[in-house]
Design a protein around this motif. Structure first.
Motif, mmCIF file in Angstrom:
data_model
loop_
_atom_site.group_PDB
_atom_site.id
_atom_site.type_symbol
_atom_site.label_atom_id
_atom_site.label_comp_id
_atom_site.label_asym_id
_atom_site.label_seq_id
_atom_site.Cartn_x
_atom_site.Cartn_y
_atom_site.Cartn_z
ATOM 1 N N UNK A 169 0.852 -1.187 0.000
ATOM 2 C CA UNK A 169 0.000 0.000 0.000
ATOM 3 C C UNK A 169 0.890 1.240 0.000
ATOM 4 N N UNK A 170 0.492 2.233 -0.724
ATOM 5 C CA UNK A 170 1.247 3.489 -0.788
ATOM 6 C C UNK A 170 0.379 4.595 -0.194
ATOM 7 N N UNK A 171 0.794 5.110 0.975
ATOM 8 C CA UNK A 171 0.015 6.133 1.672
ATOM 9 C C UNK A 171 0.709 7.482 1.551
ATOM 10 N N UNK A 172 -0.029 8.482 1.209
ATOM 11 C CA UNK A 172 0.533 9.817 1.038
ATOM 12 C C UNK A 172 1.147 10.328 2.341
ATOM 13 N N UNK A 173 2.382 10.812 2.239
ATOM 14 C CA UNK A 173 3.002 11.415 3.431
ATOM 15 C C UNK A 173 2.226 12.649 3.864
ATOM 16 N N UNK A 177 -3.658 9.560 3.190
ATOM 17 C CA UNK A 177 -4.576 8.745 2.389
ATOM 18 C C UNK A 177 -3.804 7.774 1.492
ATOM 19 N N UNK A 178 -4.455 6.739 1.088
ATOM 20 C CA UNK A 178 -3.814 5.757 0.237
ATOM 21 C C UNK A 178 -3.858 6.207 -1.214
ATOM 22 N N UNK A 179 -2.711 6.067 -1.892
ATOM 23 C CA UNK A 179 -2.604 6.487 -3.287
ATOM 24 C C UNK A 179 -2.698 5.293 -4.215
#
Lengths: 252, 429
Positions: A169-173, A177-179
């Protein structure tokens, strides 16, 4: 479309360049914190805890191919799920999880029961409120920082407790939110990599959901648009019962 | 989701449309379309470009030509030239007019009419192999075995000779030639085309043949032009026989196929007639195969994309037909039909009767180009479970049985007869 996605804005993307250099040098946050932050920014633990069921109406399109359809997905705290829909020119599309058994029934391939890793994947997807209760399903590790669509994100490796390939999962720093997610779906048809990006977050009854998700599967782009969501409706138990063709396979 | 080829008749028919000069905007759209198609092919090619094809050089040579094309036909010809350099099936430009003409055919305008019969090339002659029931062709007395001599003023034998000399040898040459012959009998439903047959013996039969709606129900999926899909099911003695013209319209076709199998689970044998079937949605081969295979974990073959592969797995139904399975094929059996027949042959589940299939089995998709034309391009190779590529080789029958004019005139179907004999031989034991 069960969990976490992130809203991209042009201003946010352009602001990222300066921020990222310093941030990359900072120690990585714990994966638990990244996952919990998602719950907070999308509505908060208290709201999630009130959720008992969800009914989603989704429009789907195979991008560039002119193939469209609609789908309704029912999930509730029994951890059963069922999706039913119709694709123009193709016909019905049904799938679900019933008492731990995942299944699929389409006009193209016909009815089938899922097994092994594919079944485990589907059961995890059906796990209700998995954004809040992810610790029951995964072990999480922060794997690094990567830029996704111009946005700096924490990459979180989620390894299923029941075994199987991890998903990322890639979460915005910036927003929490998840990207994007990446996962490998293992099925009798092989190991297929599925990448999904998301945007256009909107609030439905207290929780933010991405209303636009684009999945890339074997060169096809499948766009899913969440157009309605009803929470905490009473869904009769029978609603989750598989169709007759599936029940026959289960009885074999 | 992969598709069959666009009928050549539809493409050919469209070429007579539109000859006006192009505006600067249209020229730009054509250039953009060229670039889009060229890039898609480059990015999706599953293997190195075919020997001798320098794709960048093709681009640099042809891009200026499409930019300066004065008509849509010229622009399309340049793009067809581009994709023809690959010498692979399932690459095609579908003129935007085709969508209009075929889509309006249901409203009895434009093209899209059917002659009401089918032909095959036997000894370099176009011979009727079947006549659709209830059509003007049937009412006019057209019969299997009749030789098509002229259509719309054109000498058919001369056309065949010309194509035989002009087309490069390939497994799908007969398919291309047969479609081209049928394309000579085109027009709107209700319109008339003069045709001349050589009936039995030396009798010449001249007919103003009224074209009719294509057999079956119309079906539309994505950017594939509207197609007509028919399904036929019957019992010959205690043997099931099914035939259908495409793997499309799964909502209706899968249900009818299911009914045919479920209604004949105790039959002596099952015959699936895929002669002339050009394919359709690839995944349907898996669904249909599930009616004949009891054990899970078996597959028809593998689709190989640039960086992934997908196995065509068979998912057994709750009840399957376990008796002898025969599949009829010929040179016009292509794509998904080859995947289905080849896979079931390779796993030892079906016996194949007829003639070698078209060897045109590359999974493909269809997109709309910026200029409104459709663009079909292959995205993968396909290897049948026995380990053989189907593209360019086709499925070789277990029993080679050719159509013959004498048999057709006598009302016989040699491949069907051979399949029935094989089934009965097993039953008699």
């Amino acid at each position: 479309m069960t969990r976490r996605f992130c809203l991209l804005s042009a201003a946010l993307v352009s602001a990222m360049a300066l921020v990222s250099v310093k941030a990359a040098e900072a120690p990585l946050p714990k994966a638990d914190d990244i996952m919990d932050r998602y719950v907070e920014v999308t509505g908060g633990k208290a709201v999630y805890e009130t959720r008992r069921s969800e009914i989603m109406t989704i429009e789907m399109e195979i991008v560039g191919r002119g193939i469209k359809g609609t789908l309704t997905r029912y999930t509730d705290s029994s951890n059963n799920a069922i999706s039913t829909g119709e694709i123009e020119g193709v016909g019905k599309m049904e799938e679900g999880v019933y008492n731990g058994q995942a299944w699929e029934n389409t006009a193209v391939v016909g009815p089938r029961l899922k097994s092994g890793a594919e079944n485990d994947d589907a059961v995890r997807d059906a796990y209700f409120n998995s954004s809040l209760l992810w610790r029951k399903l995964y072990k999480a590790r922060t794997a690094g920082i990567e830029t996704v669509n111009g946005e700096e994100c924490y990459k979180v490796e989620l390894t299923p407790l029941s075994g199987g390939k991890p998903q990322y999962d890639y979460a915005s720093k910036k927003t929490g939110l998840l990207v994007k997610t990446e996962r490998t779906v293992v099925s009798p048809m092989g190991e297929i990599t599925v990448e999904a990006s998301a945007s256009d977050y909107k609030q439905f009854e207290g929780i933010l959901y991405p209303t636009r998700m684009v999945q890339t599967v074997m060169g096809n782009q499948i766009a899913l648009t969440l157009i309605a969501l009803k929470a905490n409706q009473d869904i009769p138990k029978e609603k989750f019962e598989p169709p007759a063709e599936i029940r026959k396979l289960m009885a074999k | 989701m992969t598709f069959a080829r666009i009928p050549a008749a539809a493409v050919a028919a469209s070429l007579i449309v539109a000859a006006a000069g192009l505006t600067p905007e249209q020229r730009k759209l054509n250039a953009d379309s060229f670039e889009y198609a060229w890039t898609k092919i480059r990015d999706n090619m599953w293997a190195p470009m075919p020997p001798g094809v320098d794709w960048q050089r093709v681009h640099d040579e042809l891009k200026p030509k499409v930019e300066t094309a004065r008509t849509m036909q010229q622009a399309r010809a340049v793009m067809q030239d581009m994709i023809s350099r690959l010498k692979l099936t399932h690459f095609n430009i579908v003129p935007g007019d085709v969508y209009n003409t075929l889509d309006t055919a249901a409203g009895r305008r434009g093209e899209g009419g059917s002659p009401g019969f089918d032909v095959r090339l036997l000894d370099s002659q176009a011979v009727v192999i079947s006549v659709d029931p209830g059509t003007p062709a049937e009412a006019a007395g057209v019969r299997p075995g009749w030789r098509l001599v002229r259509a719309d003023g054109q000498d058919i034998a001369a056309s065949i000779r010309k194509m035989q000399a002009g087309l490069l040898p390939s497994t799908f040459k007969e398919l291309s030639m047969t479609r081209a012959v049928l394309a000579k009998i085109s027009g709107a439903p209700g319109s008339k085309v003069p045709v001349e047959f050589d009936g039995a013996g030396t009798r010449a039969v001249k007919i103003d043949l009224e074209l009719t709606e294509p057999r079956g129900e119309s079906s539309k999926i994505g950017f594939l032009p509207t197609q007509h899909v028919w399904f036929e099911s019957k019992k010959i003695g205690n043997t099931a026989y099914v035939a259908f013209n495409m793997f499309l319209d799964p909502a209706r076709l899968s249900t009818r196929f299911a009914n045919a199998v479920e209604g004949c689970l105790k039959c002596d044998g099952f015959i699936i007639d895929l002669r002339g079937n050009p394919g359709g949605i690839g995944g349907m081969s898996m669904g249909f195969a599930g009616w004949f295979v009891k054990r899970a974990g078996i597959r028809l073959g593998i689709m190989r994309l640039k960086d992934q592969e997908m196995k065509f797995a068979i998912f057994p139904r709750s009840e399957v037909f376990g008796g002898p399975l025969a599949i009829l094929v010929d040179a016009l059996t292509a794509s998904t039909s080859e995947i289905f027949a080849g896979g079931l042959k390779d796993i030892g589940r079906a016996r194949i009767f007829g003639t070698r299939t078209a060897g045109a089995a590359l999974p493909s998709v269809i997109e709309k180009l910026p200029n409104g034309d459709g663009f079909q391009y292959a995205i993968a190779d396909y290897v049948s479970e026995g380990g053989r590529r189907l593209e360019g080789t086709g499925v070789e029958p277990d029993e080679v049985v050719n159509w013959t004019r004498d048999a057709l005139l006598a009302g016989r179907d040699p491949a069907l007869d051979a399949a029935l004999a094989w089934i009965h031989k097993g039953t008699d034991k």
